[in-house]
Structure formats: C-alpha cells, structure tokens
Write an enzyme that holds these catalytic residues in place. Structure first.
Site, mmCIF file in Angstrom:
data_model
loop_
_atom_site.group_PDB
_atom_site.id
_atom_site.type_symbol
_atom_site.label_atom_id
_atom_site.label_comp_id
_atom_site.label_asym_id
_atom_site.label_seq_id
_atom_site.Cartn_x
_atom_site.Cartn_y
_atom_site.Cartn_z
ATOM 1 N N CYS A 1 0.728 -1.158 -0.023
ATOM 2 C CA CYS A 1 0.133 0.043 0.091
ATOM 3 C C CYS A 1 1.125 1.287 -0.110
ATOM 4 O O CYS A 1 0.467 2.167 -0.572
ATOM 5 C CB CYS A 1 -1.027 0.038 1.060
ATOM 6 S SG CYS A 1 -1.924 -1.496 1.240
HETATM 7 C C1 BEZ Z 1 0.569 -4.760 1.955
HETATM 8 O O1 BEZ Z 1 0.052 -3.679 1.432
HETATM 9 O O2 BEZ Z 1 1.658 -4.894 1.840
HETATM 10 C C2 BEZ Z 1 -0.141 -5.813 2.291
HETATM 11 C C3 BEZ Z 1 -1.565 -5.690 2.946
HETATM 12 C C4 BEZ Z 1 -2.127 -7.030 3.356
HETATM 13 C C5 BEZ Z 1 -1.653 -8.369 2.980
HETATM 14 C C6 BEZ Z 1 -0.295 -8.477 2.148
HETATM 15 C C7 BEZ Z 1 0.199 -7.082 1.747
#
Ligand code: BEZ
Length: 211
Positions: free
Chosen positions: A45
């Site tokens: 994100c």
């Molecule tokens: C991420 O944004 O890195 C993420 C969020 C939830 C699960 C896996 C990755």
C-alpha cells in the site's frame, strides 16, 4: 448488492485526513479513481499510494481526481502519509477516506470476508462525471496495482466518450483505434478525416483522433 458497471455509484460523507469529504460535491464534474487498500503502514500500500501521488500530472491531464480508502482512522493516515512521502519521494495531497465505521466499505462492497477478514480488499473504481461506474477491478492484497493500466483505461474510456472510437487489444496511447460498431463505414469516413481502413465490415481502424 455489489455495484455493476453502468450503475450510479452511491454518494456518501466520510472523514479523511483532509477533513470530511462529501463525495459527489468533492468529485464535481471530474472523473474519479476511488481505490481501497487493506491497511495503513503496510508495504504494498505504501508503494501504491506514493505512485498515485507521483502520477498527479497524468491525472490532471485527464480531469481525474483520486481518492483512497481504508478502515483506518484519519490520525493513522496522517502519520502514515509522512512515511509515504519520505520513502516514495512524493507529497500525498489527495484524500484518504478514514472508513473506520466501514460506511463506504459497505456501500461499495470493499470487504470480502473470505479473502481478508474485516479489512478492505484492493479494489479500484473508475467513475465518470455523471457518477456512473465505468470500471471495477479487485486485486489480491499481496499484488500492487498497475496504475499505468488504470490511466490506459481512462484514456480508452475518454476516447469512446468524446470521439466514438474503441481501443483494440494491448492498445497504447498513439496507436490506431477501432470505429465503434454503431457507426457505418460511410459515416466513419466523414467523421474521421485521417482515414478509415475497413479490414472487415465490422472491423474498421482509424488513427487516434485526438493526436
Ligand atoms: C501490503 O499492503 O503490503 C499488504 C497488505 C495486506 C496483505 C499483504 C500485503
């Protein structure tokens, strides 16, 4: 019920790190990219929100506003934005909805309990100035989106909307486009002065009209 393409998207008022957002008023007559992410302070994100910010000139060229969403609080967003700006070398200036009460998540079906318990999945919506849903894609939490593809779809949608052409497989900006089936070849030749090639009566190409 989940939103379908062509539906009018629901209006809402929700908090963000920039204060409350009344969606329809905020969107005005712009196109909108509304995208959800699972949580603040997560690696994928962080890269995505940075990229959307870095692409600001591309959104502006296309009259697009961007707005993100997760079920975190506005205070959490504010702290995380400092990290995004630092690590992604940008300045996040667009709203991130703080949907802690899941009001917008419920309206837009952003929580898919069998995929990610109680967190929003990685969905992206393209909404036109009439508030109609024009695209929805949902990605798994572990896969960062390709926002160049989102820009490509916006270019395609705007070509159809404003020039009555569609875009063929793997089309890129500047490539030839196809004449929509509702226009006869005769009318197409009058409408597209750069020329129309009729490969089949239903398959007509023309240079991209807005280039
Ligand atoms: C991420 O944004 O890195 C993420 C969020 C939830 C699960 C896996 C990755």
């Amino acid at each position: 019920m989940a939103l379908l393409l062509g539906d009018t998207v629901p209006d809402f008022t929700q908090d963000s790190q920039l204060g409350p957002i009344s969606f329809y008023d905020w969107a005005g007559d712009s196109w909108v990219v509304l995208f959800s992410h699972p949580a603040d302070y997560t690696p994928v994100c962080t890269t995505e929100l940075g990229e959307v910010s870095r692409l600001r000139p591309e959104w502006e060229k296309r009259n697009v506003k961007t707005i993100a969403l997760s079920v975190d609080t506005a205070e959490s967003h504010k702290g995380w934005i400092n990290d995004i700006n630092e690590t992604q070398h940008t300045n996040v200036d667009y709203p991130i909805l703080a949907d802690a009460d899941k009001k917008v998540s419920d309206l837009y079906t952003l929580i898919h309990p069998n995929a990610l318990n109680n967190l929003t999945v990685r969905s992206v919506f393209i909404i036109d100035p009439n508030k109609k849903l024009r695209l929805q894609i949902t990605y798994p939490a572990s896969t960062g989106r390709n926002f160049d593809e989102i820009l490509r779809v916006i270019d395609s949608l705007q070509l159809t909307e404003y020039h009555q052409v569609a875009t063929p497989v793997n089309w890129k900006d500047g490539d030839d486009v196809v004449v929509v089936p509702s226009i006869s070849t005769e009318d197409a030749r009058a409408k597209f002065p750069k020329g129309v090639t009729e490969i089949k009566p239903y398959l007509r190409t023309t240079p991209q009209p807005n280039k």
